[in-house]
Design an enzyme around this catalytic site. Structure first.
Site, PDB file in Angstrom:
ATOM      1  N   ASN A  20      19.552  35.598  55.564  1.00 39.81           N
ATOM      2  CA  ASN A  20      18.695  35.123  56.647  1.00 39.81           C
ATOM      3  C   ASN A  20      17.306  35.667  56.352  1.00 39.81           C
ATOM      4  O   ASN A  20      17.072  36.876  56.486  1.00 39.81           O
ATOM      5  CB  ASN A  20      19.207  35.632  58.001  1.00 39.81           C
ATOM      6  CG  ASN A  20      18.320  35.208  59.158  1.00 39.81           C
ATOM      7  OD1 ASN A  20      17.221  34.710  58.960  1.00 39.81           O
ATOM      8  ND2 ASN A  20      18.795  35.416  60.367  1.00 39.81           N
ATOM      9  N   ARG A  23      14.708  35.759  57.930  1.00 40.36           N
ATOM     10  CA  ARG A  23      14.029  36.385  59.069  1.00 40.36           C
ATOM     11  C   ARG A  23      14.544  37.799  59.334  1.00 40.36           C
ATOM     12  O   ARG A  23      13.983  38.511  60.158  1.00 40.36           O
ATOM     13  CB  ARG A  23      14.196  35.520  60.315  1.00 40.36           C
ATOM     14  CG  ARG A  23      13.494  34.168  60.157  1.00 40.36           C
ATOM     15  CD  ARG A  23      13.623  33.306  61.379  1.00 40.36           C
ATOM     16  NE  ARG A  23      12.987  33.959  62.514  1.00 40.36           N
ATOM     17  CZ  ARG A  23      13.319  33.738  63.773  1.00 40.36           C
ATOM     18  NH1 ARG A  23      14.271  32.892  64.077  1.00 40.36           N
ATOM     19  NH2 ARG A  23      12.700  34.360  64.752  1.00 40.36           N
ATOM     20  N   CYS A  24      15.597  38.210  58.640  1.00 35.42           N
ATOM     21  CA  CYS A  24      16.219  39.518  58.854  1.00 35.42           C
ATOM     22  C   CYS A  24      15.689  40.515  57.825  1.00 35.42           C
ATOM     23  O   CYS A  24      15.790  40.284  56.619  1.00 35.42           O
ATOM     24  CB  CYS A  24      17.739  39.381  58.733  1.00 35.42           C
ATOM     25  SG  CYS A  24      18.611  40.952  58.718  1.00 35.42           S
ATOM     26  N   SER A  25      15.165  41.634  58.290  1.00 34.71           N
ATOM     27  CA  SER A  25      14.595  42.630  57.368  1.00 34.71           C
ATOM     28  C   SER A  25      15.657  43.210  56.444  1.00 34.71           C
ATOM     29  O   SER A  25      15.392  43.412  55.258  1.00 34.71           O
ATOM     30  CB  SER A  25      13.889  43.739  58.142  1.00 34.71           C
ATOM     31  OG  SER A  25      14.801  44.452  58.954  1.00 34.71           O
ATOM     32  N   ARG A  68      16.358  40.681  53.729  1.00 35.60           N
ATOM     33  CA  ARG A  68      15.254  40.644  52.757  1.00 35.60           C
ATOM     34  C   ARG A  68      15.283  41.876  51.860  1.00 35.60           C
ATOM     35  O   ARG A  68      15.086  41.777  50.649  1.00 35.60           O
ATOM     36  CB  ARG A  68      13.907  40.536  53.481  1.00 35.60           C
ATOM     37  CG  ARG A  68      13.666  39.209  54.143  1.00 35.60           C
ATOM     38  CD  ARG A  68      12.205  39.052  54.590  1.00 35.60           C
ATOM     39  NE  ARG A  68      11.726  40.166  55.389  1.00 35.60           N
ATOM     40  CZ  ARG A  68      11.777  40.247  56.713  1.00 35.60           C
ATOM     41  NH1 ARG A  68      12.306  39.267  57.413  1.00 35.60           N
ATOM     42  NH2 ARG A  68      11.283  41.302  57.347  1.00 35.60           N
TER      43      ARG A  68
END
Length: 116
Positions: free
Chosen positions: A8, A10-12, A15
């Site tokens: 995802n 948008r997920c730190s 990433r």
């Protein structure tokens, strides 16, 4: 696909895990699971590879979990939970990484080091 990440962007943590893999030269197919939900079979394989029940990869604090009226104490079979995860990919804990035939949950990202 032998190496993959259910990612995802948008997920730190997702990433960070992807960057850790890249920094170590591990090539993975990126599966943005919110747009392309894993099949029930893929989720079953991930749970088996992680050695976890489907309920262990559920984001129970996600508002959708409550909106659906779910509880981890529900008397549901693993197959029912896998179908719920497939139908509602937002509930899948992230990221899940597969390298070869081994799986790891990238929370924290360093967890994936054991399968590299």
């Amino acid at each position: 696909m032998s190496n993959l990440i259910f990612h995802n962007p948008r997920c730190s943590k997702s990433r960070e895990t992807l960057q850790l893999l890249k920094d170590r030269g591990v090539q993975v197919d990126i599966v943005e699971y919110l747009d392309h939900p894993p099949s029930v079979d893929d989720l079953r394989a991930a749970c088996a590879g992680l050695g976890l029940a489907p309920t262990a990869i559920i984001r129970a604090k996600e508002s959708l979990f409550k909106e659906l009226g779910l509880s981890l104490d529900d008397a549901r079979s693993d197959e029912e939970w896998l179908q719920i995860l497939h139908d509602n990919p937002k509930l899948i804990e992230r990221p899940i990484v597969k390298v070869g035939e081994q799986y790891a949950l990238g929370r924290p990202p360093e967890n994936v080091l054991v399968i590299l």
